[in-house]
Motif scaffolding. Sequence first.
Motif, PDB file in Angstrom:
ATOM      1  N   GLU A 390      29.189   1.901  42.856  1.00  0.00           N
ATOM      2  CA  GLU A 390      28.549   2.806  43.810  1.00  0.00           C
ATOM      3  C   GLU A 390      27.486   2.141  44.672  1.00  0.00           C
ATOM      4  OE1 GLU A 390      27.263   6.595  42.538  1.00  0.00           O
ATOM      5  OE2 GLU A 390      28.969   6.931  41.220  1.00  0.00           O
ATOM      6  N   ALA A 391      26.725   1.212  44.111  1.00  0.00           N
ATOM      7  CA  ALA A 391      25.586   0.660  44.851  1.00  0.00           C
ATOM      8  C   ALA A 391      25.460  -0.847  44.702  1.00  0.00           C
ATOM      9  CB  ALA A 391      24.288   1.348  44.394  1.00  0.00           C
ATOM     10  N   GLY A 392      26.550  -1.499  44.369  1.00  0.00           N
ATOM     11  CA  GLY A 392      26.508  -2.951  44.235  1.00  0.00           C
ATOM     12  C   GLY A 392      25.680  -3.435  43.067  1.00  0.00           C
ATOM     13  N   GLY A 393      25.427  -2.553  42.107  1.00  0.00           N
ATOM     14  CA  GLY A 393      24.638  -2.943  40.931  1.00  0.00           C
ATOM     15  C   GLY A 393      23.149  -3.016  41.193  1.00  0.00           C
ATOM     16  N   LYS A 394      22.711  -2.431  42.287  1.00  0.00           N
ATOM     17  CA  LYS A 394      21.291  -2.475  42.641  1.00  0.00           C
ATOM     18  C   LYS A 394      20.493  -1.506  41.756  1.00  0.00           C
ATOM     19  CE  LYS A 394      20.470  -2.669  47.017  1.00  0.00           C
ATOM     20  NZ  LYS A 394      20.358  -2.246  48.448  1.00  0.00           N
ATOM     21  N   GLY A 395      19.331  -1.960  41.270  1.00  0.00           N
ATOM     22  CA  GLY A 395      18.431  -1.066  40.553  1.00  0.00           C
ATOM     23  C   GLY A 395      18.220  -1.420  39.093  1.00  0.00           C
ATOM     24  N   MET A 396      17.444  -0.567  38.421  1.00  0.00           N
ATOM     25  CA  MET A 396      17.115  -0.783  37.016  1.00  0.00           C
ATOM     26  C   MET A 396      16.658   0.515  36.377  1.00  0.00           C
ATOM     27  SD  MET A 396      13.244  -2.364  37.000  1.00  0.00           S
ATOM     28  CE  MET A 396      12.992  -1.881  35.308  1.00  0.00           C
ATOM     29  N   ILE A 397      16.660   0.525  35.054  1.00  0.00           N
ATOM     30  CA  ILE A 397      16.098   1.631  34.280  1.00  0.00           C
ATOM     31  C   ILE A 397      15.074   1.055  33.319  1.00  0.00           C
ATOM     32  CG2 ILE A 397      16.559   3.427  32.566  1.00  0.00           C
ATOM     33  CD1 ILE A 397      19.257   3.866  33.836  1.00  0.00           C
ATOM     34  N   LYS A 398      13.921   1.691  33.256  1.00  0.00           N
ATOM     35  CA  LYS A 398      12.848   1.254  32.356  1.00  0.00           C
ATOM     36  C   LYS A 398      12.490   2.418  31.429  1.00  0.00           C
ATOM     37  CE  LYS A 398       9.232  -1.163  33.746  1.00  0.00           C
ATOM     38  NZ  LYS A 398       7.936  -1.554  34.378  1.00  0.00           N
ATOM     39  N   ILE A 399      12.432   2.137  30.133  1.00  0.00           N
ATOM     40  CA  ILE A 399      12.001   3.131  29.149  1.00  0.00           C
ATOM     41  C   ILE A 399      10.767   2.606  28.433  1.00  0.00           C
ATOM     42  CG2 ILE A 399      12.592   4.305  26.979  1.00  0.00           C
ATOM     43  CD1 ILE A 399      15.436   4.535  27.932  1.00  0.00           C
ATOM     44  N   LEU A 400       9.739   3.444  28.369  1.00  0.00           N
ATOM     45  CA  LEU A 400       8.500   3.125  27.659  1.00  0.00           C
ATOM     46  C   LEU A 400       8.425   3.982  26.407  1.00  0.00           C
ATOM     47  CD1 LEU A 400       6.186   3.212  30.806  1.00  0.00           C
ATOM     48  CD2 LEU A 400       7.214   1.194  29.740  1.00  0.00           C
ATOM     49  N   ALA A 401       8.161   3.349  25.289  1.00  0.00           N
ATOM     50  CA  ALA A 401       8.152   4.071  24.017  1.00  0.00           C
ATOM     51  C   ALA A 401       6.932   3.705  23.193  1.00  0.00           C
ATOM     52  CB  ALA A 401       9.430   3.763  23.231  1.00  0.00           C
ATOM     53  N   ASP A 402       6.479   4.653  22.400  1.00  0.00           N
ATOM     54  CA  ASP A 402       5.375   4.429  21.470  1.00  0.00           C
ATOM     55  C   ASP A 402       5.733   3.288  20.510  1.00  0.00           C
ATOM     56  OD1 ASP A 402       3.018   5.300  19.711  1.00  0.00           O
ATOM     57  OD2 ASP A 402       4.729   5.599  18.361  1.00  0.00           O
ATOM     58  N   ALA A 403       4.788   2.352  20.346  1.00  0.00           N
ATOM     59  CA  ALA A 403       5.083   1.150  19.561  1.00  0.00           C
ATOM     60  C   ALA A 403       5.344   1.447  18.093  1.00  0.00           C
ATOM     61  CB  ALA A 403       3.923   0.157  19.689  1.00  0.00           C
ATOM     62  N   ILE A 408       9.694   8.372  23.020  1.00  0.00           N
ATOM     63  CA  ILE A 408       9.816   8.055  24.443  1.00  0.00           C
ATOM     64  C   ILE A 408       8.653   8.669  25.212  1.00  0.00           C
ATOM     65  CG2 ILE A 408      11.250   8.380  26.516  1.00  0.00           C
ATOM     66  CD1 ILE A 408      13.685   8.334  24.614  1.00  0.00           C
ATOM     67  N   LEU A 409       7.925   7.823  25.942  1.00  0.00           N
ATOM     68  CA  LEU A 409       6.728   8.261  26.666  1.00  0.00           C
ATOM     69  C   LEU A 409       6.937   8.336  28.168  1.00  0.00           C
ATOM     70  CD1 LEU A 409       4.106   6.049  24.781  1.00  0.00           C
ATOM     71  CD2 LEU A 409       4.726   8.424  24.298  1.00  0.00           C
ATOM     72  N   GLY A 410       7.859   7.535  28.685  1.00  0.00           N
ATOM     73  CA  GLY A 410       8.100   7.521  30.124  1.00  0.00           C
ATOM     74  C   GLY A 410       9.429   6.875  30.444  1.00  0.00           C
ATOM     75  N   VAL A 411      10.072   7.357  31.499  1.00  0.00           N
ATOM     76  CA  VAL A 411      11.340   6.782  31.950  1.00  0.00           C
ATOM     77  C   VAL A 411      11.284   6.641  33.468  1.00  0.00           C
ATOM     78  CG1 VAL A 411      13.842   7.047  32.060  1.00  0.00           C
ATOM     79  CG2 VAL A 411      12.606   7.831  30.036  1.00  0.00           C
ATOM     80  N   HIS A 412      11.675   5.468  33.968  1.00  0.00           N
ATOM     81  CA  HIS A 412      11.609   5.168  35.398  1.00  0.00           C
ATOM     82  C   HIS A 412      12.943   4.576  35.831  1.00  0.00           C
ATOM     83  CE1 HIS A 412       7.270   5.811  35.013  1.00  0.00           C
ATOM     84  NE2 HIS A 412       7.431   5.217  33.844  1.00  0.00           N
ATOM     85  N   ILE A 413      13.531   5.154  36.881  1.00  0.00           N
ATOM     86  CA  ILE A 413      14.879   4.772  37.305  1.00  0.00           C
ATOM     87  C   ILE A 413      14.902   4.443  38.790  1.00  0.00           C
ATOM     88  CG2 ILE A 413      17.306   5.475  37.385  1.00  0.00           C
ATOM     89  CD1 ILE A 413      16.679   7.611  35.291  1.00  0.00           C
ATOM     90  N   TYR A 414      15.549   3.339  39.117  1.00  0.00           N
ATOM     91  CA  TYR A 414      15.869   3.001  40.506  1.00  0.00           C
ATOM     92  C   TYR A 414      17.346   2.684  40.543  1.00  0.00           C
ATOM     93  CZ  TYR A 414      15.789   0.496  45.016  1.00  0.00           C
ATOM     94  OH  TYR A 414      16.028   0.082  46.316  1.00  0.00           O
ATOM     95  N   GLY A 415      18.121   3.600  41.103  1.00  0.00           N
ATOM     96  CA  GLY A 415      19.550   3.383  41.109  1.00  0.00           C
ATOM     97  C   GLY A 415      20.300   4.615  41.566  1.00  0.00           C
ATOM     98  N   PRO A 416      21.637   4.527  41.694  1.00  0.00           N
ATOM     99  CA  PRO A 416      22.427   5.686  42.106  1.00  0.00           C
ATOM    100  C   PRO A 416      22.310   6.824  41.096  1.00  0.00           C
ATOM    101  CG  PRO A 416      23.843   3.903  41.323  1.00  0.00           C
ATOM    102  CD  PRO A 416      22.471   3.341  41.427  1.00  0.00           C
ATOM    103  N   ARG A 417      22.219   8.049  41.626  1.00  0.00           N
ATOM    104  CA  ARG A 417      22.153   9.275  40.809  1.00  0.00           C
ATOM    105  C   ARG A 417      20.867   9.398  39.988  1.00  0.00           C
ATOM    106  NH1 ARG A 417      27.617  11.306  40.720  1.00  0.00           N
ATOM    107  NH2 ARG A 417      29.015   9.757  41.625  1.00  0.00           N
ATOM    108  N   ALA A 418      19.849   8.630  40.349  1.00  0.00           N
ATOM    109  CA  ALA A 418      18.595   8.645  39.579  1.00  0.00           C
ATOM    110  C   ALA A 418      17.987  10.038  39.503  1.00  0.00           C
ATOM    111  CB  ALA A 418      17.593   7.665  40.189  1.00  0.00           C
ATOM    112  N   THR A 419      18.052  10.791  40.615  1.00  0.00           N
ATOM    113  CA  THR A 419      17.400  12.106  40.633  1.00  0.00           C
ATOM    114  C   THR A 419      18.131  13.120  39.760  1.00  0.00           C
ATOM    115  OG1 THR A 419      18.605  12.776  42.641  1.00  0.00           O
ATOM    116  CG2 THR A 419      16.479  11.685  42.938  1.00  0.00           C
TER     117      THR A 419
END
Length: 471
Positions: A390-403, A408-419
């Motif tokens: 869909e997007a040439g593999g552009k983007g990433m997903i980041k998950i932040l979790a309590d050590a 799971i404390l936060g999730v950040h997405i840059y990529g197709p269908r992120a919203t």
Amino acid sequence: MATNLTMPQIKKSILIVGAGPGGYVTAIKAAQMGAKVSLIEADKVGGTCLNVGCIPTKALIHVSSTFSAIKEQSAKLGITVSGMDVDWAKAQQYKGSIVKTLVGGVEGLLKANGVAVYRGRGIVKDAHTIQVGSKTLTADCIILAVGSEPVRIPIPGADLPGVIDSTGTLALTEIPKSFVIIGGGVIGIEFASLFASLGTKCTIVEALPRILPPIDAEITRMVRADLEARGIAILTDARVESIEQAGASYTVHMNYQGQAQTVEGEKVLMCVGRRAMTQGIGLEEAGIVLNCGKVVTDDHFQTNVPGIYAIGDCNGKLMLAHAASAQGIAAVNHIMTGRDSYHAETVPSCIYLEPEVASVGRKEEELQEQGIAYRCGTFSLSGNGKALIEAGGKGMIKILADAKYGQILGVHIYGPRATDLIAAAAIAIRLEATVDEFTSTVWAHPTVGEALGEAAEAVFGNSIHWPPKKK
């Protein structure tokens, strides 16, 4: 003597000022819960979001992204296209048809739920009274959902005819050849992306050190690089000092990283933020406390005046349409039952670029500042088959979790269908889900969504479709 007679339930009445996504959703929910509801709107039902905000903007973004995708990808996909162009007048008609359909739908829902709609400017008289023209309306409670309006920097030239806000931009009859966009927040970035896809030369001027300050810094850097690769000029640490007209174009004078500099454009879009529309509606006269124009509320969205609530943009907590709707539902629940359920940590933020950006929960910078021990897992979408398609593999997903527990404390997405994908992350945070619960979930293949599972695996360095980090 015993009797079977019961006292009739007292029906509460609620006045809601403003019929945007905060007000109309609140009105429908209140009616569903048995309240007698009156909704007051000075302009159009649907407010800024449906008429001159979220919906028309996304309709035009759909036009521009479709055009861009065909133009840039057709040859690679084996599709032959010739004589391709954008008919802006028809694009505007398409935008208008979407808006008309949704506004009509909202009006129908209000009628179906028995909500009385009054047209006019609502003026608060006291804790139970609103004046609308010659009408005086009373109720047990009042909910303010009056929204916000664009801010203009008070500089020379800010009132020139070619200096427009987001509403003016949506009403343009022609695609500008060049655009200077003052403000590198969500609105400015979305418009830059939209018009750059249509061939407009866009320059973003941002006073802060980086664009999109509320977004994860790592994703912001990726977004900036992609925007610049598309020919969008981005000037950060640039403070606009004046604007002047120069024939058919406009010259923006700025202090750019300590040096005087100018940039020209056929139009100048000023999108430096929004302010609550709280002036001139009787709030201070009614004793309601304001802070810098925003209505001060408690955790139930009740003001210092018992019985008066304020939701959405006008309380300044979070200027997002879906936050306004959720706050309104919480306020109604508090009025009707004495309880509410609003969870600010589950409110996602979305940016409609190509590809999209979405986030929910904590940012990495926040956790570091607060000294919270955490683990971070990232997964590049170049390792995801559907994203590659869909997007040439552009983007990433980041998950932040309590050590300690892996929550799971936060999730950040840059990529197709992120919203769309961010909804799964919001539910995970609401349910206090752990990374283990994400990794033990079976994700459909091939989907972009399965990259959420990969990012969760990466929290412990175990992504399947990415090489392990060298130790």
